[in-house]
Structure formats: structure tokens, C-alpha cells
Scaffold this motif. Sequence first.
Motif, PDB file in Angstrom:
ATOM      1  N   ARG A  42       0.576  -1.576   0.418  1.00  0.00           N
ATOM      2  CA  ARG A  42      -0.320  -0.300   0.138  1.00  0.00           C
ATOM      3  C   ARG A  42       1.076   1.517   0.284  1.00  0.00           C
ATOM      4  NH1 ARG A  42      -5.317  -0.085   1.037  1.00  0.00           N
ATOM      5  NH2 ARG A  42      -6.114  -1.331   0.357  1.00  0.00           N
ATOM      6  N   LEU A  43       2.052   1.094   0.094  1.00  0.00           N
ATOM      7  CA  LEU A  43       2.559   2.364   0.480  1.00  0.00           C
ATOM      8  C   LEU A  43       3.316   2.387  -0.651  1.00  0.00           C
ATOM      9  CD1 LEU A  43       4.508   1.881   3.970  1.00  0.00           C
ATOM     10  CD2 LEU A  43       2.711   3.081   3.896  1.00  0.00           C
ATOM     11  N   SER A  44       3.616   1.409  -1.254  1.00  0.00           N
ATOM     12  CA  SER A  44       4.416   1.971  -2.676  1.00  0.00           C
ATOM     13  C   SER A  44       3.724   1.802  -3.621  1.00  0.00           C
ATOM     14  CB  SER A  44       5.528   0.576  -2.820  1.00  0.00           C
ATOM     15  OG  SER A  44       5.592   0.638  -4.194  1.00  0.00           O
ATOM     16  N   SER A  45       4.186   2.676  -4.880  1.00  0.00           N
ATOM     17  CA  SER A  45       3.388   3.188  -5.934  1.00  0.00           C
ATOM     18  C   SER A  45       4.424   2.068  -7.433  1.00  0.00           C
ATOM     19  CB  SER A  45       3.262   4.537  -6.125  1.00  0.00           C
ATOM     20  OG  SER A  45       4.491   4.691  -6.497  1.00  0.00           O
ATOM     21  N   ALA A  46       4.588   1.679  -7.013  1.00  0.00           N
ATOM     22  CA  ALA A  46       5.071   0.603  -8.290  1.00  0.00           C
ATOM     23  C   ALA A  46       3.683  -0.522  -8.842  1.00  0.00           C
ATOM     24  CB  ALA A  46       6.291  -0.219  -7.902  1.00  0.00           C
ATOM     25  N   PRO A  47       4.037  -0.762 -10.175  1.00  0.00           N
ATOM     26  CA  PRO A  47       3.322  -1.988 -10.137  1.00  0.00           C
ATOM     27  C   PRO A  47       3.235  -2.819  -9.801  1.00  0.00           C
ATOM     28  CG  PRO A  47       4.125  -0.621 -12.532  1.00  0.00           C
ATOM     29  CD  PRO A  47       4.646   0.034 -10.912  1.00  0.00           C
ATOM     30  N   ALA A  48       2.648  -4.012  -9.507  1.00  0.00           N
ATOM     31  CA  ALA A  48       2.958  -5.313  -8.689  1.00  0.00           C
ATOM     32  C   ALA A  48       3.724  -6.308  -8.863  1.00  0.00           C
ATOM     33  CB  ALA A  48       1.218  -6.246  -8.841  1.00  0.00           C
TER      34      ALA A  48
END
Length: 300
Positions: A42-48
Motif C-alpha cells: 500500500r505504501l508503494s506506488s510501483a506496479p505489482a
Amino acid sequence: MSGQCQSTISYREKVSTSGELKTKIIVILGVVGASLSAIFVRLSSAPAPVLVFYRIGFAALLMTVPGIKAINRERQQFTKKDIICAVISGIFLAFHFYTYFTAVKMTCIAAAVALTDVEVFFVSFAMIFFLHEKISKVAWIGIAVTFFGSMVITYGDGIKDGNLVGDLFAISSAFFVAVYTLMGRICRRHMSTASYTTIVYWVCALTALALLIIQGLSPFGYTTTDVLCGLGMTIFCTLLGHSVFSWALKTLNPAYVSTVKLLEPVFSSIIGIFLFSEIPGLFAVIGAVFVIVGVYLTGE
């Protein structure tokens, strides 16, 4: 002499009890570490796919040296079946991370983590049809309760746009991790933890890289926060989380370790409330309770 013997036995019992208590506390902390996975996502904005590559790529690098040493010592014990199963395990672990991370981004944390626990549903049926093992009546009740709980969660999230798709990703992640678990059970008969995890992590990392290339994504160009989230998952969720469970099985009852792991959705949800003000919906809470109880019964 009799008094001295009794005193010695009493002392050993106290030491044994104290050591077991410490181990149980460490296992609980390991569950907390594993539960942080959803938070890092959740804290990351990178794709899965990028997060999967970061998490498992770092883990593969950290395990390379001890893993190679273990493989060199044990390679004569390996069979072709062990290697094939380890490769399959790594591929399915990559797909598990991919679908699980996607689910966390699309639905609430409580639903994503609880539905992933439906892994036991797939493992149980695989044990019957492929491993030809019997399942107790209590376990069957647990399977039914788990299935009912997952349906409650998906029904509740189906009312909200997009959440149902996230739930389907979570259930898919449960299937993939079930295959990973079954392959691991076969491999660990002849392979040490270091040998097995090294092969699995490297195969998983290469699979994650392939997913990046297929989707036209690059592992580079993301924020420092994204990289740190990947590294955080490696340290807290993989090395200090799941690795702790394997370590504890040497001294603790496997049933206890499996039961404690059911605290993961609880920890994830509590942390999610404080960090993201994400209050699970009524259906998610009710369904999660059924899933946890069902998984517990299935493990009895």
C-alpha cells in the motif's frame, strides 16, 4: 541425592519452558513481520510485478552465498523430481506474489489477507486427489467454514465497484501459494531450507522479471520509497517472517505454528486502520472471522 535430582529436573523443566516461551514470542513477531507485506504494498506506488521483483530479487541475492554452499554439500541427495518441483515452486510463488499484491491494491487489506488464507482449501483437496491422504471430519467442517467465509467476503465486496476483481485476485493467490506449499513439501524431504529457498527465490525472481518484460515494464526508474518497500518486504516479511516459521518447527508443534499464522490478517488489518484509516466493512469482518476459524479447524 533425591532432593538434588528433583532440583536438577525442576531447573531443566524451567529452562525448557523458558526456551519454548521465547520461541513462541519470536514466532508471533514473525507473524507481525509477515503481516507487513500488505502494508508495504500500500505504501508503494510501483506496479505489482515490480514489487514482486524487488522483494524476491533482494531475497535471492541475500541467499546466494549460503545457498550455493548448501547446494554443493547436498547435490548428491537431490533427484530430478526435487529440482523440477523446486522450479515449479518458484514459478508459482512469483504468481502468488503478483496476484496477492494486485489484490491488496484493489480491495481492503482484511479481505485480501483473509482470502489468501483459503490456501488451505486448495491444499486439502490436493492432499486427497494427488497425495492420497485422508482428511478428518473436523477438517472437512473447517473447509466448509472457510469456503463460506470467503463467499461472505466476496459477496460484500461485490457490492462495491472493483473490489470483487480484487477478491478474485486474492483467491487466485491462494491457489498459487497452495501449489508452492505442496511442491515445498515434496522438495524438503531431500533438500535443506537453504538449498530449497535459494533455488525457489532465483526461479521466482526470473519469473518476476519475465512478467515485467511481458507487460513492457522496467525494474528501474521508480522512487526510493518503492525500492525501500521492496527491501522491507525482503527483510521483514521473507527473512524475518516466513523463515522464522521454518526455524520454529524444530522445537514447536507444527499445529501451533500454523495456528499462530492465522493472526496475520488481524495484524494487517490493525496496522491498516492506523496507517490508512481503513476500517474493514461488516462483510469483510464477518467473513474474515469465518475464514480464520475454518483454517484453524482444517489444521486440527
